[in-house]
Scaffold this motif. Structure first.
Motif, PDB file in Angstrom:
ATOM      1  N   LEU A   1       0.828  -1.206   0.000  1.00  0.00           N
ATOM      2  CA  LEU A   1       0.000   0.000   0.000  1.00  0.00           C
ATOM      3  C   LEU A   1       0.864   1.259   0.000  1.00  0.00           C
ATOM      4  O   LEU A   1       0.523   2.256  -0.633  1.00  0.00           O
ATOM      5  CB  LEU A   1      -0.941  -0.008   1.206  1.00  0.00           C
ATOM      6  N   ALA A   2       1.979   1.201   0.699  1.00  0.00           N
ATOM      7  CA  ALA A   2       2.894   2.347   0.720  1.00  0.00           C
ATOM      8  C   ALA A   2       3.448   2.600  -0.682  1.00  0.00           C
ATOM      9  O   ALA A   2       3.565   3.750  -1.120  1.00  0.00           O
ATOM     10  CB  ALA A   2       4.030   2.098   1.711  1.00  0.00           C
ATOM     11  N   GLY A   3       3.770   1.517  -1.390  1.00  0.00           N
ATOM     12  CA  GLY A   3       4.277   1.666  -2.749  1.00  0.00           C
ATOM     13  C   GLY A   3       3.253   2.246  -3.690  1.00  0.00           C
ATOM     14  O   GLY A   3       3.586   3.050  -4.574  1.00  0.00           O
ATOM     15  N   LYS A   4       1.994   1.873  -3.502  1.00  0.00           N
ATOM     16  CA  LYS A   4       0.936   2.343  -4.407  1.00  0.00           C
ATOM     17  C   LYS A   4       0.481   3.765  -4.096  1.00  0.00           C
ATOM     18  O   LYS A   4      -0.069   4.442  -4.961  1.00  0.00           O
ATOM     19  CB  LYS A   4      -0.255   1.392  -4.336  1.00  0.00           C
ATOM     20  N   THR A   5       0.688   4.202  -2.860  1.00  0.00           N
ATOM     21  CA  THR A   5       0.243   5.543  -2.462  1.00  0.00           C
ATOM     22  C   THR A   5       1.388   6.539  -2.311  1.00  0.00           C
ATOM     23  O   THR A   5       1.149   7.738  -2.185  1.00  0.00           O
ATOM     24  CB  THR A   5      -0.506   5.481  -1.116  1.00  0.00           C
TER      25      THR A   5
END
Length: 205
Positions: A32-36
């Motif tokens: 999720l950190a990578g996508k956001t």
């Protein structure tokens, strides 16, 4: 009206419990950190239902760009120089300005942010960089929630879930049997349907 992050999390938790899913897999903080382009620690804090300190607008945008660039370079194995050249050409920027944008040294204007987001096909376009942490994570979590709650859910996916067949299993089976196209997968599923559904007319001839 958009549902808040707290409501999205409650509904996701319900889906996870009802389906017996692994929460750590569905709500993977690192992914999720990578996508956001949010820090992993920020994502973990928000997933726990806690709040995070609001950043000044400029600091938020610069941090989001830096995180995005770091993740993008890691995923694509490009060099910073290559990415600067790509952005310079795609957005019509000078090399010094493109370098400042990529390194998160200067806040781009609204037009440049928009073009940057469009070039990299980022959800929310320029708001990908400008929205606060809760809104950014909520946007990504709602896509996950939609897969569970959407009334237009793929019927094949629903059928596979009903019979306990995971998508990963189908991919592995496809690779093992040489299935590489949708047509081949459809042929396989047709055979499965014929084997489990009663014949037309009620009896075999």
């Amino acid at each position: 009206m958009d549902i808040p992050l707290s409501a999205t999390l409650r509904r996701l938790e319900m889906q996870i419990q009802e389906r017996g899913l692994d929460r750590a897999v569905v709500l993977n903080a690192k992914e999720l950190a990578g996508k956001t382009s949010l820090p992993v620690r920020t994502v973990r804090t928000l997933l726990q239902g806690k709040s995070v300190r609001a950043e000044p607008f400029n600091d938020r945008v610069l941090a989001r760009i830096k995180n995005f660039v770091a993740f993008h370079l890691e995923q694509t194995h490009k060099s910073e120089a290559e990415l600067i050249g790509e952005v310079m050409t795609a957005l019509g920027l000078s090399r010094p300005w493109a370098r400042s944008v990529i390194r998160g040294e200067k806040v781009p204007n609204a037009s440049t942010l928009h073009e940057l987001a469009v070039h990299f096909q980022l959800d929310g376009q320029e708001t990908y960089f400008t929205s606060d942490a809760e809104a950014a994570l909520n946007r990504e979590l709602r896509k996950i929630l939609l897969r569970f709650e959407s009334p237009e859910r793929d019927p094949i996916e629903a059928l596979m879930e009903q019979y306990g067949v995971k998508a990963t299993d189908m991919r592995m089976h496809g690779h093992a049997t040489g299935i590489t196209s949708k047509e081949q997968l459809a042929a396989l599923l047709e055979g499965v349907f014929k084997s489990v559904l009663p014949p037309k007319g009620g009896q075999d001839r």
